[in-house]
Design a protein around this motif. Structure first.
Motif, PDB file in Angstrom:
ATOM      1  N   PRO A 195       5.950   6.474   7.502  1.00 44.19           N
ATOM      2  CA  PRO A 195       4.737   6.788   6.721  1.00 44.19           C
ATOM      3  C   PRO A 195       4.154   8.159   7.035  1.00 44.19           C
ATOM      4  N   GLN A 196       4.457   8.702   8.226  1.00 46.79           N
ATOM      5  CA  GLN A 196       3.871   9.996   8.597  1.00 46.79           C
ATOM      6  C   GLN A 196       4.368  11.138   7.710  1.00 46.79           C
ATOM      7  N   CYS A 197       5.433  10.892   6.930  1.00 47.78           N
ATOM      8  CA  CYS A 197       5.893  11.956   6.035  1.00 47.78           C
ATOM      9  C   CYS A 197       4.878  12.219   4.918  1.00 47.78           C
ATOM     10  N   ASN A 232      11.596   4.684  -0.058  1.00 55.08           N
ATOM     11  CA  ASN A 232      12.207   4.125   1.155  1.00 55.08           C
ATOM     12  C   ASN A 232      11.893   4.972   2.377  1.00 55.08           C
ATOM     13  N   GLU A 233      11.872   6.278   2.196  1.00 58.64           N
ATOM     14  CA  GLU A 233      11.562   7.155   3.326  1.00 58.64           C
ATOM     15  C   GLU A 233      10.101   7.001   3.750  1.00 58.64           C
ATOM     16  N   VAL A 239       0.846  -1.205   0.000  1.00 59.19           N
ATOM     17  CA  VAL A 239       0.000   0.000   0.000  1.00 59.19           C
ATOM     18  C   VAL A 239       0.880   1.253   0.000  1.00 59.19           C
ATOM     19  N   LEU A 240       1.894   1.271   0.869  1.00 59.73           N
ATOM     20  CA  LEU A 240       2.787   2.435   0.934  1.00 59.73           C
ATOM     21  C   LEU A 240       3.605   2.581  -0.343  1.00 59.73           C
ATOM     22  N   LEU A 241       4.071   1.462  -0.888  1.00 58.13           N
ATOM     23  CA  LEU A 241       4.858   1.535  -2.123  1.00 58.13           C
ATOM     24  C   LEU A 241       4.028   2.069  -3.277  1.00 58.13           C
ATOM     25  N   ARG A 242       2.809   1.551  -3.444  1.00 54.61           N
ATOM     26  CA  ARG A 242       1.962   2.028  -4.544  1.00 54.61           C
ATOM     27  C   ARG A 242       1.628   3.506  -4.368  1.00 54.61           C
ATOM     28  N   LEU A 243       1.378   3.917  -3.135  1.00 55.39           N
ATOM     29  CA  LEU A 243       1.141   5.337  -2.890  1.00 55.39           C
ATOM     30  C   LEU A 243       2.344   6.172  -3.310  1.00 55.39           C
ATOM     31  N   SER A 244       3.546   5.716  -2.937  1.00 56.53           N
ATOM     32  CA  SER A 244       4.754   6.490  -3.270  1.00 56.53           C
ATOM     33  C   SER A 244       4.971   6.555  -4.778  1.00 56.53           C
ATOM     34  N   TRP A 245       4.684   5.466  -5.498  1.00 54.95           N
ATOM     35  CA  TRP A 245       4.844   5.470  -6.954  1.00 54.95           C
ATOM     36  C   TRP A 245       3.907   6.477  -7.605  1.00 54.95           C
ATOM     37  N   TRP A 246       2.651   6.467  -7.177  1.00 60.07           N
ATOM     38  CA  TRP A 246       1.644   7.268  -7.868  1.00 60.07           C
ATOM     39  C   TRP A 246       1.639   8.718  -7.420  1.00 60.07           C
ATOM     40  N   ILE A 247       2.159   8.990  -6.208  1.00 57.65           N
ATOM     41  CA  ILE A 247       2.303  10.386  -5.789  1.00 57.65           C
ATOM     42  C   ILE A 247       3.285  11.105  -6.699  1.00 57.65           C
TER      43      ILE A 247
END
Length: 473
Positions: free
Chosen positions: A311-313, A305-306, A285-293
């Motif tokens: 995740p609070q970032c 990675n950050e 979930v976090l990885l997909r969010l980071s890709w699409w952001i």
């Protein structure tokens, strides 16, 4: 009636909204009046006469009489002859007077049969399109309010389509496949928990496995959520109480990403027999969010990675444009000053840095906890982190970025291809390639820093236990 139309009609008769539309759209058009029921059919107004005049209907001697049988003669001027089961009282007489006034509007076509007309289409003929349009206009909860949140381009278009179909309960869950006799009903249980039939609401909301993912996400933000009955109601309620517009977009995208991640895990278990834990799904979930952001236009400064580490970032806030235009003149040179120090436990090291304008005003500072390593390697990681932050901020593309390091060996590693330890080559290659990425930068050795980084980091009270970036402008 058999086949798919039988299934469709049965579903429509169980839907009160569809029944109301049918009642609203169907009207009898009088011919000679022999095939139209006087009390039960809609032939002179939008509602049947039994509903408009309930007292008279209860006293009607022939409640199933046709319109033609109620006429007193062949000419309309001769009036109506309505037999009653008992004498009418004064209140009934007043109601009967209103009925007689209404019946004056009746128009017959002698020798013509009665016809059924569809009022929701100008031709008077029923069409699926006109019925759908009427349902669309009446479906305020899902088709208007939810759709405004849905189609924002926050995730790939195919995933938006999938989540939309899930909200409409149009995806092929096992319960639906069993109802169509594609799989036996004994195989309709949820593949994630095997404890209940797999329909849309169970799979994405009430399954214990899915519940762990939702609880984890809400727990990141200290939020408790009351679980609704349907996925549609869940998305209608899905909002976070804050004014940060960027995080509002993250929150909206997270709902769709979680739905997609649960579906991918469900398919993986069915088709490839590969099971992932709830923690692994949370990571995806976090990885997909980071890709699409990264496809959004916001200058989000954090890497995948950050986000995985902290995740609070994701609650990062877009800097105000007014301040940027006032305090970032084009000719200025910006200077990063590195700082490394051991952590109190001595098992890790803390790298940090601060960004200064030409007049010494601090604009940005970061602090990051890393495994224990030698000074040169730690200094290299600090340079890499400062370049990452600079590249992710589009404001810096028109400025000269200088990075001051008090490690001559680390500067040599960054500037000369082939230098440096093998385990840092990936990071060093990234540092050497920033010029091709549109950032004008220069790394130089300076034994005594131009500005004091330690004072800035200590004054901001940056955490020494997690990754932190603070923008002061």
């Amino acid at each position: 009636m058999r086949g798919p139309w039988q299934v469709l009609c049965n579903a429509l008769t169980k839907n009160q909204e569809a029944v109301n539309i049918m009642k609203k759209g169907i009207r009898k058009q009088l011919g000679d009046g022999h095939e139209t029921l006087f009390w039960h059919d809609q032939w002179i107004q939008e509602t049947p006469l039994k509903q408009a005049f309930p007292r008279l209907f209860r006293k009607a001697l022939h409640p199933l009489a046709s319109v033609a049988s109620m006429r007193a003669g062949t000419n309309l001027e001769e009036g109506w002859e309505i037999p009653w089961s008992c004498p009418l009282r004064p209140r009934d007489q007043r109601e009967f007077s209103a009925l007689r006034e209404l019946l004056k509007e009746a128009r017959f076509s002698t020798g013509q049969p009665d016809q059924v007309t569809w009022l929701l289409h100008k031709s008077g003929t029923f069409s699926v399109n006109s019925f759908y349009l009427e349902m669309y206009q009446n479906s305020q909860t899902l088709l208007s309010e939810v759709s405004r949140k849905m189609w924002c381009g926050l995730v790939p278009f195919r995933i938006e389509i999938f989540v939309w179909l899930a909200l409409l309960e149009r995806i092929n869950t096992r319960v639906k496949l069993a109802a169509r006799n594609i799989i036996p009903s004994s195989e309709s249980n949820c593949p994630l928990c095997s404890s209940a039939p797999e329909d849309t609401s169970h799979l994405f909301l009430h399954c214990p496995f899915a519940r762990m993912v939702w609880v984890w996400w809400c727990g990141l933000w200290d939020l408790s959520w009351v679980w609704p009955l349907s996925l549609e109601a869940a998305y209608a309620q899905w909002s976070f109480p804050c004014k940060n517009q960027f995080f509002q977009k993250v929150w909206n995208a997270a709902f769709q990403v979680i739905i997609w991640s649960i579906w991918k895990e469900r398919n993986s278990r069915i088709f490839t027999n590969l099971n992932s834990s709830a923690q692994e799904v949370q990571t995806m979930v976090l990885l997909r969010l980071s890709w699409w952001i990264k496809t959004w236009k916001d200058p989000f400064p954090y890497s995948s990675n950050e986000i995985l580490r902290t995740p609070q970032c994701l609650s990062w806030q877009v800097p105000r444009k007014k301040v940027q235009t006032q305090r970032l003149p084009t000719p200025d040179k910006l200077t990063w000053v590195m700082n490394i120090s051991p952590s109190p436990a001595q098992r890790n090291r803390v790298i940090g840095g601060a960004l200064f304008s030409m007049n010494g005003e601090p604009w940005c500072a970061f602090s990051c906890l890393i495994p224990y390593m030698d000074d040169c390697s730690a200094e290299t990681l600090a340079i890499h982190r400062s370049l990452q932050i600079s590249l992710n901020n589009v404001r810096f593309r028109s400025h000269q970025i200088e990075i001051e390091s008090h490690s001559k060996e680390a500067v040599s590693w960054c500037l000369n291809p082939g230098n440096g330890p093998w385990n840092l080559q990936f990071i060093l290659n990234f540092i050497r390639s920033v010029g091709r990425r549109g950032l004008r930068s220069r790394i130089k050795f300076r034994s005594l820093p131009t500005f004091s980084t330690t004072d800035v980091i200590n004054s901001l009270g940056l955490s020494r236990k997690s990754d932190t970036v603070v923008w002061m402008n």
